[in-house]
Every structure is written in C-alpha cells, then in structure tokens.
Design a protein around this motif. Structure first.
Motif, PDB file in Angstrom:
ATOM      1  N   GLN A   8      -7.369  12.331   8.199  1.00 62.15           N
ATOM      2  CA  GLN A   8      -6.736  11.566   7.133  1.00 62.15           C
ATOM      3  C   GLN A   8      -7.718  10.929   6.149  1.00 62.15           C
ATOM      4  O   GLN A   8      -7.318  10.563   5.038  1.00 62.15           O
ATOM      5  CB  GLN A   8      -5.877  10.447   7.739  1.00 62.15           C
ATOM      6  CG  GLN A   8      -4.794  10.947   8.674  1.00 62.15           C
ATOM      7  CD  GLN A   8      -3.967   9.817   9.253  1.00 62.15           C
ATOM      8  OE1 GLN A   8      -3.457   8.964   8.533  1.00 62.15           O
ATOM      9  NE2 GLN A   8      -3.835   9.789  10.567  1.00 62.15           N
ATOM     10  N   ARG A  17      -1.749   7.996  15.094  1.00 58.47           N
ATOM     11  CA  ARG A  17      -0.533   8.519  15.722  1.00 58.47           C
ATOM     12  C   ARG A  17      -0.793   8.861  17.176  1.00 58.47           C
ATOM     13  O   ARG A  17      -1.651   9.681  17.482  1.00 58.47           O
ATOM     14  CB  ARG A  17      -0.060   9.764  14.967  1.00 58.47           C
ATOM     15  CG  ARG A  17       0.367   9.471  13.528  1.00 58.47           C
ATOM     16  CD  ARG A  17       0.443  10.726  12.710  1.00 58.47           C
ATOM     17  NE  ARG A  17      -0.893  11.298  12.498  1.00 58.47           N
ATOM     18  CZ  ARG A  17      -1.131  12.313  11.688  1.00 58.47           C
ATOM     19  NH1 ARG A  17      -0.143  12.878  11.026  1.00 58.47           N
ATOM     20  NH2 ARG A  17      -2.367  12.768  11.536  1.00 58.47           N
ATOM     21  N   HIS A  37      -2.990   6.244   9.394  1.00 55.66           N
ATOM     22  CA  HIS A  37      -1.999   6.019  10.447  1.00 55.66           C
ATOM     23  C   HIS A  37      -2.497   6.643  11.738  1.00 55.66           C
ATOM     24  O   HIS A  37      -2.688   7.865  11.825  1.00 55.66           O
ATOM     25  CB  HIS A  37      -0.651   6.650  10.052  1.00 55.66           C
ATOM     26  CG  HIS A  37       0.396   6.496  11.098  1.00 55.66           C
ATOM     27  ND1 HIS A  37       1.390   7.429  11.313  1.00 55.66           N
ATOM     28  CD2 HIS A  37       0.591   5.523  12.017  1.00 55.66           C
ATOM     29  CE1 HIS A  37       2.159   7.029  12.324  1.00 55.66           C
ATOM     30  NE2 HIS A  37       1.691   5.890  12.760  1.00 55.66           N
ATOM     31  N   PHE A  65       0.839  -1.195   0.000  1.00 56.79           N
ATOM     32  CA  PHE A  65       0.000   0.000   0.000  1.00 56.79           C
ATOM     33  C   PHE A  65       0.874   1.244   0.000  1.00 56.79           C
ATOM     34  O   PHE A  65       1.917   1.285   0.651  1.00 56.79           O
ATOM     35  CB  PHE A  65      -0.915   0.022   1.231  1.00 56.79           C
ATOM     36  CG  PHE A  65      -1.909  -1.094   1.270  1.00 56.79           C
ATOM     37  CD1 PHE A  65      -3.127  -0.976   0.609  1.00 56.79           C
ATOM     38  CD2 PHE A  65      -1.633  -2.272   1.949  1.00 56.79           C
ATOM     39  CE1 PHE A  65      -4.045  -1.999   0.636  1.00 56.79           C
ATOM     40  CE2 PHE A  65      -2.553  -3.302   1.990  1.00 56.79           C
ATOM     41  CZ  PHE A  65      -3.759  -3.171   1.322  1.00 56.79           C
ATOM     42  N   ARG A  66       0.415   2.256  -0.726  1.00 61.22           N
ATOM     43  CA  ARG A  66       1.106   3.540  -0.692  1.00 61.22           C
ATOM     44  C   ARG A  66       0.752   4.268   0.600  1.00 61.22           C
ATOM     45  O   ARG A  66      -0.307   4.030   1.184  1.00 61.22           O
ATOM     46  CB  ARG A  66       0.712   4.387  -1.908  1.00 61.22           C
ATOM     47  CG  ARG A  66       1.114   3.781  -3.242  1.00 61.22           C
ATOM     48  CD  ARG A  66       0.903   4.798  -4.373  1.00 61.22           C
ATOM     49  NE  ARG A  66      -0.484   5.243  -4.422  1.00 61.22           N
ATOM     50  CZ  ARG A  66      -1.434   4.633  -5.124  1.00 61.22           C
ATOM     51  NH1 ARG A  66      -1.152   3.539  -5.816  1.00 61.22           N
ATOM     52  NH2 ARG A  66      -2.680   5.101  -5.134  1.00 61.22           N
ATOM     53  N   PRO A  67       1.633   5.157   1.075  1.00 64.32           N
ATOM     54  CA  PRO A  67       1.348   5.857   2.344  1.00 64.32           C
ATOM     55  C   PRO A  67       0.013   6.570   2.346  1.00 64.32           C
ATOM     56  O   PRO A  67      -0.673   6.616   3.375  1.00 64.32           O
ATOM     57  CB  PRO A  67       2.524   6.840   2.462  1.00 64.32           C
ATOM     58  CG  PRO A  67       3.631   6.186   1.700  1.00 64.32           C
ATOM     59  CD  PRO A  67       2.965   5.475   0.550  1.00 64.32           C
ATOM     60  N   GLU A  68      -0.382   7.143   1.208  1.00 64.30           N
ATOM     61  CA  GLU A  68      -1.644   7.871   1.161  1.00 64.30           C
ATOM     62  C   GLU A  68      -2.864   6.943   1.196  1.00 64.30           C
ATOM     63  O   GLU A  68      -3.999   7.407   1.330  1.00 64.30           O
ATOM     64  CB  GLU A  68      -1.711   8.758  -0.081  1.00 64.30           C
ATOM     65  CG  GLU A  68      -1.616   8.026  -1.419  1.00 64.30           C
ATOM     66  CD  GLU A  68      -0.180   7.837  -1.875  1.00 64.30           C
ATOM     67  OE1 GLU A  68       0.021   7.563  -3.065  1.00 64.30           O
ATOM     68  OE2 GLU A  68       0.729   7.999  -1.035  1.00 64.30           O
ATOM     69  N   GLU A  69      -2.633   5.648   1.063  1.00 64.16           N
ATOM     70  CA  GLU A  69      -3.733   4.684   1.115  1.00 64.16           C
ATOM     71  C   GLU A  69      -3.918   4.079   2.514  1.00 64.16           C
ATOM     72  O   GLU A  69      -4.785   3.228   2.705  1.00 64.16           O
ATOM     73  CB  GLU A  69      -3.485   3.551   0.117  1.00 64.16           C
ATOM     74  CG  GLU A  69      -3.453   4.010  -1.339  1.00 64.16           C
ATOM     75  CD  GLU A  69      -3.124   2.885  -2.288  1.00 64.16           C
ATOM     76  OE1 GLU A  69      -3.586   2.931  -3.436  1.00 64.16           O
ATOM     77  OE2 GLU A  69      -2.401   1.953  -1.888  1.00 64.16           O
ATOM     78  N   VAL A  70      -3.116   4.521   3.465  1.00 62.67           N
ATOM     79  CA  VAL A  70      -3.144   3.939   4.805  1.00 62.67           C
ATOM     80  C   VAL A  70      -3.494   5.026   5.818  1.00 62.67           C
ATOM     81  O   VAL A  70      -2.968   6.141   5.758  1.00 62.67           O
ATOM     82  CB  VAL A  70      -1.781   3.307   5.160  1.00 62.67           C
ATOM     83  CG1 VAL A  70      -1.806   2.751   6.575  1.00 62.67           C
ATOM     84  CG2 VAL A  70      -1.425   2.219   4.159  1.00 62.67           C
ATOM     85  N   ASP A 107      -7.929  11.189  13.940  1.00 60.02           N
ATOM     86  CA  ASP A 107      -7.130  10.724  12.803  1.00 60.02           C
ATOM     87  C   ASP A 107      -8.010  10.335  11.631  1.00 60.02           C
ATOM     88  O   ASP A 107      -7.665  10.590  10.460  1.00 60.02           O
ATOM     89  CB  ASP A 107      -6.260   9.535  13.220  1.00 60.02           C
ATOM     90  CG  ASP A 107      -4.999   9.979  13.936  1.00 60.02           C
ATOM     91  OD1 ASP A 107      -4.487  11.066  13.611  1.00 60.02           O
ATOM     92  OD2 ASP A 107      -4.522   9.254  14.831  1.00 60.02           O
ATOM     93  N   ARG A 161       9.933  10.790  15.091  1.00 57.32           N
ATOM     94  CA  ARG A 161       8.664  10.553  14.423  1.00 57.32           C
ATOM     95  C   ARG A 161       8.028   9.243  14.878  1.00 57.32           C
ATOM     96  O   ARG A 161       6.853   9.008  14.636  1.00 57.32           O
ATOM     97  CB  ARG A 161       8.875  10.513  12.894  1.00 57.32           C
ATOM     98  CG  ARG A 161       9.323  11.833  12.302  1.00 57.32           C
ATOM     99  CD  ARG A 161       9.626  11.681  10.818  1.00 57.32           C
ATOM    100  NE  ARG A 161       8.474  11.189  10.087  1.00 57.32           N
ATOM    101  CZ  ARG A 161       7.518  11.971   9.591  1.00 57.32           C
ATOM    102  NH1 ARG A 161       7.589  13.283   9.763  1.00 57.32           N
ATOM    103  NH2 ARG A 161       6.508  11.462   8.924  1.00 57.32           N
ATOM    104  N   ARG A 162       8.784   8.383  15.505  1.00 57.77           N
ATOM    105  CA  ARG A 162       8.267   7.089  15.929  1.00 57.77           C
ATOM    106  C   ARG A 162       8.090   7.081  17.442  1.00 57.77           C
ATOM    107  O   ARG A 162       9.020   7.346  18.189  1.00 57.77           O
ATOM    108  CB  ARG A 162       9.220   5.972  15.506  1.00 57.77           C
ATOM    109  CG  ARG A 162       8.776   4.587  15.975  1.00 57.77           C
ATOM    110  CD  ARG A 162       9.682   3.515  15.434  1.00 57.77           C
ATOM    111  NE  ARG A 162       9.647   3.472  13.983  1.00 57.77           N
ATOM    112  CZ  ARG A 162      10.372   2.635  13.239  1.00 57.77           C
ATOM    113  NH1 ARG A 162      11.216   1.798  13.842  1.00 57.77           N
ATOM    114  NH2 ARG A 162      10.279   2.652  11.933  1.00 57.77           N
TER     115      ARG A 162
END
Length: 246
Positions: A166, A10, A8, A1-6, A162, A18-19
């Motif tokens: 998103q 946070r 997240h 999956f591309r990042p924009e398809e997930v 989120d 960032r983690r």
C-alpha cells in the motif's frame, strides 16, 4: 483522510465479509466475567462484615429504626478495616449466618481461567503473562521464543506486507526500500545463543567479520580479510590449486 491516504492493516478473518472480527469479540463473556469477579472482590472487602449474614431482632422495626440500625452496623462492622471485630448484640438481636465466601465462588481459579482464555485467543504462551503453573526453566525459554515466532511474527509480517503493497510499491521514489522488523534484540538476553548465531553467520558467505562486530557495537578490524565473505566449504577460489568444485 481519503482512503488512498490511509494505510490499512488487514488481518485474516474467516467468512466472506470485508470486516474482520476482533479477538475481543470472542472474549466478550470472558471479560464480562472478569469484570464481575473484580467488582465482587472489591465489594466483599468494602461492604462485607465478618461473619456475613443478617441481624434478626424480636418484633417489627419501623423504617427509620431499620435504617438507623443498618447504618450503625455498617459503620461498626462493614469494610476491610472493621473485619473480624467482635459483635455485641442487644434487645434480643441474633446473627443469622448465610455467608457465601469468595472461596465458595472459586474466584481465584476463575480469574486464572480468564487469563488462560485471553492468552489462547491471542496465541500467547501462558508463561509470558505470568501463568507459571506448569512452567520449567527449559519450557519458559522455548515459549519465550514461541512468543516471537508464533505470536508476534504473524502480525509483523502482516504489517511489513501491507506497508510494501500500500505504501512502498505505489511510490516510485521509494523503489528498493522495504519495511522489516529487527528481532536481533531477542537474543540479547542469551549471549551463548547470540554468539553461536554470529559464529555460523560469519563463518560462511553471509556476513563478514566486521559486519558481525558491528552488531555487537565493536569497532571494525583493520585487516582486509575482515571485510571479505568466507567462500562456501565446497567451493574453491580460482587459482588456489585445490581442485574443488566451483
């Protein structure tokens, strides 16, 4: 999956990285201790003899004699089913006790401490996970509500926000939609409090009588007043002659 398809989710974490670190990271040693205590308890039942210690014999045993004696002793006295058997020794054999019991290790208190540390790491009220040492009827009820307000609600709020940022806000076809967790079922086990909440909600400009009845799976009333919101106590209906402030 591309990042924009997930999507997240946070969670907040200290530091500039960032983690975020998992709560399990802070419990690394605690969980290792818990695993060790469980394995020690299992080993004490599977391999332990009563009393615990060593057999001493006169002279020197050959390796094969030692292994044979060890096997016989383990088969006769080892394990849970053979506990507390009467030991019969021959050839000058003696029992040397060097026991270190589970009581000496305070495994029970150690495991209770482990549960408390895990509860603290995840901000869980102790009675929720069965720690009832200082629990009473009143504080269990309050801490049950704390579970939803202080433990679960921050996570559900994070998930709601989120999803809004998103997923919903970026999709024009989802305009006007929102994600929300419904905690009305929390009050299902407390009928008195549930009725009090509904009475206050229906008695003002927040919920109609039929909306309140719908939450309890009751049929709507045919009366048109049941579909109307009650006006605020300090407001007057136009033309009623009460002279109150509008």
């Amino acid at each position: 999956f591309r990042p924009e398809e997930v999507v997240h989710f946070r969670w907040w974490a200290a530091g500039s990285g960032r983690r975020a670190a998992s709560s399990l990271e802070a419990l690394r040693t605690t969980l290792m201790t818990e695993d060790a205590t469980q394995r020690m308890t299992i080993a004490s039942f599977e391999n332990g003899a009563r009393p615990e210690g060593a057999f001493s014999v006169d002279g020197v045993l050959k390796p094969e004699e030692m292994e044979r004696a060890r096997a016989v002793l383990q088969q006769t006295y080892g394990g849970v089913d053979n506990a507390f058997k009467l030991a019969v020794l021959d050839h000058g054999a003696k029992w040397i006790s060097m026991s270190h019991t589970l009581v000496d290790s305070e495994l029970i208190n150690l495991r209770k401490l482990t549960r408390e540390e895990v509860a603290a790491a995840y901000n869980i009220p102790p009675p929720v996970i069965g720690i009832l040492d200082r629990a009473t009827f009143s504080n269990i009820s309050e801490q049950h509500l704390m579970e939803y307000m202080d433990t679960i609600q921050p996570w559900t709020t994070m998930i709601e926000e989120d999803l809004a940022v998103q997923l919903i806000d970026l999709e024009p076809t989802m305009a006007g939609q929102y994600a929300e967790f419904d905690f009305n079922a929390v009050l299902a086990g407390d009928p008195v409090r549930r009725i009090e909440v509904l009475t206050k909600a229906i008695g003002g400009p927040f919920m109609t009588a039929n909306e309140g009845r719908a939450t309890q799976n009751l049929p709507p009333l045919p009366d048109t007043q049941a579909e109307r919101l009650a006006p605020p106590a300090n407001a007057s209906v136009k033309g009623d002659g009460s002279g109150g402030n509008g």
